[in-house]
Enzyme design. Structure first.
Site, short mmCIF file in Angstrom:
data_model
loop_
_atom_site.label_atom_id
_atom_site.label_comp_id
_atom_site.label_asym_id
_atom_site.label_seq_id
_atom_site.Cartn_x
_atom_site.Cartn_y
_atom_site.Cartn_z
N GLU A 44 -1.26 -8.63 5.19
CA GLU A 44 -1.29 -8.84 6.58
C GLU A 44 -2.55 -8.69 7.13
O GLU A 44 -2.63 -8.78 8.49
CB GLU A 44 -0.13 -7.50 7.12
CG GLU A 44 -0.89 -6.24 7.35
CD GLU A 44 -0.77 -5.30 5.94
OE1 GLU A 44 -0.63 -6.07 5.04
OE2 GLU A 44 -1.18 -4.18 6.00
N CYS A 60 0.66 -1.35 -0.11
CA CYS A 60 -0.06 -0.12 0.05
C CYS A 60 0.85 1.29 -0.12
O CYS A 60 1.56 1.76 -1.00
CB CYS A 60 -1.12 0.05 1.27
SG CYS A 60 -2.27 1.05 1.06
N HIS A 71 -3.55 -5.49 1.16
CA HIS A 71 -2.83 -5.74 2.37
C HIS A 71 -2.94 -7.32 2.60
O HIS A 71 -3.65 -7.77 3.34
CB HIS A 71 -3.62 -5.10 3.52
CG HIS A 71 -3.50 -3.58 3.17
ND1 HIS A 71 -2.44 -2.84 4.12
CD2 HIS A 71 -4.43 -2.53 2.70
CE1 HIS A 71 -2.50 -1.62 3.86
NE2 HIS A 71 -3.62 -1.35 2.96
#
Lengths: 76, 225
Positions: free
Chosen positions: B199, B89, B197
């Protein structure tokens, strides 16, 4: 001394902000606008000793992203 | 051998903790935290992560200021030595601004900030980061960005495609990205930049765990190497 750096999107790079503003102008009733592109004006206050070459480097290294933007500058 | 990873925090990063948790939990070793003003990285790093967020408030251009921060000189140098760098990002914006990856991330074509889970197609399953996926597999990963519209000139896009450097592609148009590109690799394959993302998708409680394999395969690949 003042230096004005004008940063603009390269021709051909889509400008969604410009397009949205264009639509807004039309919405306000302004006719005859065929395109809007948004750039950035950066004003630098510099010593007289700062050379054009140094300003060029400032533009290339930080002020403009050469992948998508062009720049030009003038001393005011 | 313990896996040594570091997460870089810039002023305005906001996914650094999530990234550190993902790396720590999946590797079993606490990720190190590095501040943008540090001039040096910890020694013997196996992995560097540049997290999402709004570094420097997106001043000038997203990622532009962070790309010129002291620690980025060390990150560029480490990437040049082959240390894997995952840039997510805002991290992706930072590495394009730093010249580690080609192209630029522009304002989303629809102008809006987009925050939702999107389907991605895995294009390259041969890289360190994507070896845990099947080529062509569809996975679901959250995105949250306003400036995710990937731009590069046609010649660069052709080269990226020809060299298998498009890691992920949006399975549907999302933000106006050229050729729906969601993630790209550098020439050596050790730097991955992606807007989604991973994560935020490492366990069922996140609503999906498709991101977990990215970390697992990278960590496995590095620990076994």
């Amino acid at each position: 001394m003042k230096v004005r750096v004008h940063v603009s999107l390269k021709p051909g790079v889509l400008d969604p902000q410009g397009r949205a503003v264009h639509h807004a102008l039309e919405g306000l009733g302004f006719a005859g606008v065929s395109d809007v592109r948004i750039g950035r004006l950066i004003e630098l206050e510099v010593d007289d000793s700062v050379t054009d070459e140094q300003i060029d480097q400032m533009c290339r290294q930080l002020l403009a992203n050469m992948v998508i933007e062009n720049y030009r500058f003038e001393r005011a | 051998m313990a896996f040594r990873s570091a997460v870089i925090t810039f002023p305005g990063s906001n996914c650094d903790r999530d990234m550190a948790v993902a790396l720590s939990e999946i590797s079993g070793t606490e990720a190190l935290r590095v501040w943008h003003g540090d001039a040096e990285l910890p020694e013997r790093l196996d992995f560097i992560a540049l997290p999402g967020g709004f570094s420097y408030g997106d001043y000038l251009r997203s990622g532009a200021m962070a790309a010129r921060s002291p620690i980025m000189r060390a990150v560029v140098e480490a990437a040049g030595r082959g240390v894997p760098v995952l840039a997510v990002c805002n991290g992706f914006q930072v590495v394009t601004e730093a010249g580690l990856l080609p192209g630029a991330l522009m304002r989303n074509a629809g102008q809006h900030f987009i925050c939702r889970t999107v389907p991605l197609k895995v294009e390259n399953s041969q890289s360190l980061f994507t070896a845990g996926y099947e080529a062509g597999e569809e996975i679901h990963i959250p995105i949250a960005h306003a400036d995710g519209n990937y731009f590069a000139d046609e010649a660069t896009l052709d080269r990226l495609e020809g060299e298998g450097r498009v890691a992920f592609r949006y399975a549907e148009p999302v933000n106006g990205s050229a050729r729906d590109i969601a993630g790209v690799l550098n020439e050596a394959g050790n730097v991955l930049g992606m807007m989604p993302h991973p994560e935020r998708a490492i366990e069922a409680a996140h609503g999906g765990s498709d991101g977990r394999r990215l970390f697992e395969s990278a960590i496995r690949g590095l620990v076994e190497a």
